[in-house]
Design a protein around this motif. Structure first.
Motif, PDB file in Angstrom:
ATOM      1  N   ALA A  10       0.952  -0.881  -0.039  1.00 28.06           N
ATOM      2  CA  ALA A  10      -0.043   0.025   0.170  1.00 28.06           C
ATOM      3  C   ALA A  10       0.630   1.096  -0.008  1.00 28.06           C
ATOM      4  O   ALA A  10       2.332   1.571   0.640  1.00 28.06           O
ATOM      5  N   GLN A  11       0.479   2.012  -0.747  1.00 26.70           N
ATOM      6  CA  GLN A  11       0.866   3.888  -1.140  1.00 26.70           C
ATOM      7  C   GLN A  11       0.495   4.609  -0.663  1.00 26.70           C
ATOM      8  O   GLN A  11      -1.103   4.228  -0.497  1.00 26.70           O
ATOM      9  N   VAL A  71      -3.404  10.852   0.522  1.00 21.05           N
ATOM     10  CA  VAL A  71      -4.859   9.911   0.315  1.00 21.05           C
ATOM     11  C   VAL A  71      -3.921   8.459   0.422  1.00 21.05           C
ATOM     12  O   VAL A  71      -2.405   8.778   0.061  1.00 21.05           O
ATOM     13  N   ARG A  72      -4.656   7.349   0.400  1.00 26.75           N
ATOM     14  CA  ARG A  72      -3.635   6.081   0.490  1.00 26.75           C
ATOM     15  C   ARG A  72      -4.186   5.289  -0.437  1.00 26.75           C
ATOM     16  O   ARG A  72      -5.991   5.606  -0.897  1.00 26.75           O
ATOM     17  N   GLU A  73      -4.718   3.960  -0.457  1.00 26.96           N
ATOM     18  CA  GLU A  73      -4.984   3.628  -1.217  1.00 26.96           C
ATOM     19  C   GLU A  73      -6.566   2.735  -0.383  1.00 26.96           C
ATOM     20  O   GLU A  73      -6.361   2.880   0.666  1.00 26.96           O
ATOM     21  N   GLY A  74      -7.385   2.501  -0.943  1.00 27.89           N
ATOM     22  CA  GLY A  74      -9.023   2.314  -0.737  1.00 27.89           C
ATOM     23  C   GLY A  74      -9.665   4.340   0.074  1.00 27.89           C
ATOM     24  O   GLY A  74     -11.009   3.714  -0.169  1.00 27.89           O
ATOM     25  N   ILE A 133      -0.788   3.583  -6.338  1.00 25.66           N
ATOM     26  CA  ILE A 133      -0.721   4.735  -6.590  1.00 25.66           C
ATOM     27  C   ILE A 133       0.985   4.682  -7.000  1.00 25.66           C
ATOM     28  O   ILE A 133       1.387   3.730  -5.928  1.00 25.66           O
ATOM     29  N   ARG A 134       1.229   4.302  -7.863  1.00 23.93           N
ATOM     30  CA  ARG A 134       2.589   4.861  -8.459  1.00 23.93           C
ATOM     31  C   ARG A 134       3.763   5.645  -8.366  1.00 23.93           C
ATOM     32  O   ARG A 134       2.842   7.425  -8.840  1.00 23.93           O
ATOM     33  N   PHE A 135       5.122   5.710  -7.809  1.00 26.04           N
ATOM     34  CA  PHE A 135       5.883   7.126  -8.516  1.00 26.04           C
ATOM     35  C   PHE A 135       7.082   6.923  -9.347  1.00 26.04           C
ATOM     36  O   PHE A 135       7.187   5.937  -9.473  1.00 26.04           O
ATOM     37  N   GLY A 136       6.778   8.254  -9.712  1.00 24.35           N
ATOM     38  CA  GLY A 136       8.346   8.037 -10.754  1.00 24.35           C
ATOM     39  C   GLY A 136       8.200   7.874 -12.177  1.00 24.35           C
ATOM     40  O   GLY A 136       8.798   7.934 -13.310  1.00 24.35           O
ATOM     41  N   GLU A 137       6.685   7.375 -12.471  1.00 24.76           N
ATOM     42  CA  GLU A 137       5.970   7.459 -14.051  1.00 24.76           C
ATOM     43  C   GLU A 137       5.763   8.789 -14.197  1.00 24.76           C
ATOM     44  O   GLU A 137       4.863   9.614 -14.002  1.00 24.76           O
TER      45      GLU A 137
END
Length: 119
Positions: A28-29, A38-41, A112-116
């Protein structure tokens, strides 16, 4: 014996659950925006309130396939049974911060992904 219609409905539910588990299998990010995050969910509304409008957004339908009835040779072929709407939002977070891509299904953050950068 379960009527075929009930088996088909059960198969669709299981396919949707499997799609949700695939999205939830990663660690989870969370995404911090200003003083909140915010977070997943969390809901799409929470994301809008915390982070505002994305720089880019995309919406597409992820297909769902369920097992069909066996053919005359006894082999089961997948049958298209609909799709689940998916949104991806890109947030550019300024110098020193990696861009964030937030993926949502049915109004909830699933990853949530980072760096793209704007794939």
């Amino acid at each position: 014996m379960i009527p075929f219609a009930d088996v088909a409905a059960l198969s669709r539910c299981l396919a949707v659950a499997a799609l949700m588990l695939i999205g939830a299998s990663a660690q989870a990010q969370s995404l911090r925006c200003g003083d909140t995050g915010v977070r997943e969910g969390d809901s799409k509304l929470s994301l809008m309130r915390s982070c505002g409008q994305p720089v880019l957004s995309d919406a597409y339908c992820v297909p769902i396939y369920t097992p069909g009835p066996p053919d005359r040779l006894g082999q089961v072929q997948p049958v298209y049974s609909g799709c689940v709407m998916t949104d991806e939002w890109l947030y550019e977070r300024g110098p020193g911060n990696l861009p964030a891509v937030v993926k949502m299904r049915e109004g909830r953050i699933i990853s949530i992904r980072f760096g793209e950068q704007g794939r």
